[in-house]
Design an enzyme around this catalytic site. Structure first.
Site, PDB file in Angstrom:
ATOM      1  N   LYS A 146       0.906  -0.974   0.190  1.00 13.68           N
ATOM      2  CA  LYS A 146      -0.008  -0.032  -0.094  1.00 13.68           C
ATOM      3  C   LYS A 146       0.928   1.325  -0.136  1.00 13.68           C
ATOM      4  O   LYS A 146       1.515   1.780   1.062  1.00 13.68           O
ATOM      5  CB  LYS A 146      -0.976   0.229   1.282  1.00 13.68           C
ATOM      6  N   GLU A 151      11.710  16.545  13.871  1.00 13.23           N
ATOM      7  CA  GLU A 151      11.875  16.560  12.416  1.00 13.23           C
ATOM      8  C   GLU A 151      11.068  17.461  11.574  1.00 13.23           C
ATOM      9  O   GLU A 151       9.870  17.326  11.590  1.00 13.23           O
ATOM     10  CB  GLU A 151      11.507  14.964  12.217  1.00 13.23           C
ATOM     11  N   CYS A 177      14.788  10.581   6.265  1.00 10.51           N
ATOM     12  CA  CYS A 177      14.750  10.231   7.589  1.00 10.51           C
ATOM     13  C   CYS A 177      16.068  10.138   8.354  1.00 10.51           C
ATOM     14  O   CYS A 177      16.011  10.483   9.637  1.00 10.51           O
ATOM     15  CB  CYS A 177      13.736   8.899   7.767  1.00 10.51           C
ATOM     16  N   GLU A 228      10.306   1.461  10.454  1.00 10.61           N
ATOM     17  CA  GLU A 228      11.403   2.573  10.074  1.00 10.61           C
ATOM     18  C   GLU A 228      10.746   3.737  10.101  1.00 10.61           C
ATOM     19  O   GLU A 228      10.058   4.034   9.320  1.00 10.61           O
ATOM     20  CB  GLU A 228      11.992   2.079   8.708  1.00 10.61           C
TER      21      GLU A 228
END
Length: 478
Positions: free
Chosen positions: A180, A384, A288, A254
């Site tokens: 997905k 972040e 990331c 992750e």
């Protein structure tokens, strides 16, 4: 609605193309122009149910009867089909999410086939079972079996690589997959379906069903899913972990990061700034593991700030399809507004040395930005941002630098810069993170990648990435 050569009106389920049950679609926006350039089918919960059922059937069909070497041959053929599409796939991703083509050609073009071929080779050499003598007599037959139906939920920032880091080891292990991807990069996800079809993967082994958050939640919670593999935000990862915990379902997560680039007092600044784009601002900062917290010794602080500012100010911002472009647009208008919100908050707590604005051009661009005199406890140093924004933070001595490096909710990447490689390694060992580099940072296909703390659970790549799609069973024999 648009009509273009890139349109994808059907989902890929059970080896064939089928329209969404409710006819849902999504207009894909080109990041560099802000204009619609294609329309894609969008899966709903009914489509997710069909895809999972197809994967469940395939798990007991011809796919299950293949020996590891036979399965490896099919996965190798899949890799070859990905290779055959690498140039067009790389350009497609650059249009979808703004990644500079110079990077996309590697991570979305070449890497998928390379990673897939690596896992095919591992699976081909992996024995189904092994005998382990018992110290009390007899032996134990340890068997390895596929974990089952895998729900692979992937993000838009490195769509091909991050999908293949799940799909390839899962297929090599003998699992079946429901992939997905997000709507923003649904178009390139269908390239995986094209490759699977061309390679002759049995029906239902790989299903591709782009969908929104509701579809993703439904897939993660589905009773016929045996494992979840997810890359995305920490907030979404926490929700998935809660679901997996309740269902006692294996999960690989992750997640986000806020990694450091620790400049030791003896660091070569030319080497550091020469790799700054690759280490701290890859993919327009939409990475990331990007080392966006730069830790500089007080004795060289002004020198480091000046070098970082000059390097970032000199980066070429432009069309992601231009090979000379170093920084392209962000993936969407919403992502740009999010990043600009962080920049505005940063102005109140730190010193802006370059950037901070929006170029006068179409698309979702943000100027590469540097903040100096940043407190490590401030929002721009702890949250972040996922855009082209760097923070330069001073430290007193190396113990202070390590403490600052570890003073984060995250622990995914990191880099240490030192003229003495041994000294750099000793500092790297002290940073609490899943991965770290010394004068370099690059993922290697044969080494595990993943994080600690809020950066996730489990590992991808390397033999560890294959092991997470296998379950062992012990048969005790007298």
């Amino acid at each position: 609605m648009t009509s273009s050569e890139y349109d994808r009106p059907a989902l890929y389920v059970e080896g064939g193309w089928t329209e969404p049950a409710k006819g849902a679609s999504y207009e894909v926006i080109e990041a560099a122009t802000g204009e619609v350039f294609a329309t894609t089918a969008l899966a709903g919960t009914d489509d997710i149910d069909r895809a999972v059922a197809a994967a469940r059937r395939a798990l007991t069909g011809p796919w299950a009867r293949l020996r590891p070497a036979e399965r490896a041959q099919l996965v190798t053929a899949f890799a070859g089909e990905l290779d055959a599409r690498r140039k067009t796939t790389a350009a497609l991703v650059s249009r979808e999410n703004g990644m500079p083509i110079s990077l996309s050609r590697t991570v979305n073009g070449s890497a998928p086939g390379f990673i897939t071929r690596y896992y095919a080779s591992l699976a081909g050499d992996l024995p189904d079972e092994e005998s382990r003598p018992s110290p009390t007599g007899g032996d134990t037959l340890v068997t390895r079996q596929p974990v089952g139906v895998v729900a692979a939920v992937t993000p838009w920032n490195y769509p091909q690589s991050l999908a293949v880091m799940k799909v390839a080891p899962a297929l090599a292990a003998g699992c079946t997959v429901v992939l997905k991807p997000p709507p923003e990069t649904a178009l390139d996800a269908f390239v995986l379906a094209d490759a699977a079809e061309a390679a002759g993967l049995p029906a239902g082994v790989l299903n591709v069903v782009p969908g929104d958050r509701e579809a993703g939640v439904h897939l993660v919670e589905h009773p016929d899913v045996d494992k979840v593999a997810f890359t995305g935000s920490t907030a979404a990862g926490r929700a998935i972990a809660e679901t997996a915990g309740r269902l006692l379902r294996p999960v690989t997560l992750e997640l986000g990061g806020k990694s450091v680039s620790l400049v030791a007092d003896d660091a070569d600044l030319d080497l550091f700034t020469g790799k700054l784009l690759d280490v701290s601002l890859p993919n327009n900062g939409q990475t990331c593991h990007a080392a966006t917290r730069i830790l500089a010794p007080v004795g060289r602080y002004d020198e480091v700030v000046e070098a970082v500012t000059a390097t970032v100010a000199g980066l070429r911002v432009g069309d992601p399809l231009d090979r000379a472009t170093q920084v392209g647009p962000l993936v969407s208008a919403a992502q740009r507004e999010r990043v600009l919100g962080h920049v505005e908050r940063g102005r109140t707590s730190a010193r802006l040395t370059t950037g901070g604005g929006v170029p006068d051009r179409p698309g979702w661009f943000v100027e590469p930005t540097v903040f100096a005199d940043v407190d490590n406890s401030s929002a721009i140093a702890q949250e972040e941002i996922f855009g082209p924004v760097l923070c330069v933070i001073p430290y007193r001595d190396e113990d202070h630098a390590v403490a600052l490096a570890n003073d984060s909710a995250y622990g995914l990447g990191g880099v240490v810069w030192s003229a003495d490689a041994g000294h750099g390694l000793s500092l790297a060992r002290r940073i609490h993170t899943g991965t770290v580099g010394v004068n370099h940072y690059e993922l290697h296909v044969n080494a595990p990648f993943g994080g600690v703390k809020a950066s996730g659970l489990g590992r991808e790549l390397g033999p560890e990435g294959l092991a997470s799609y296998l379950v062992t069973k012990s048969v005790y024999r007298g």
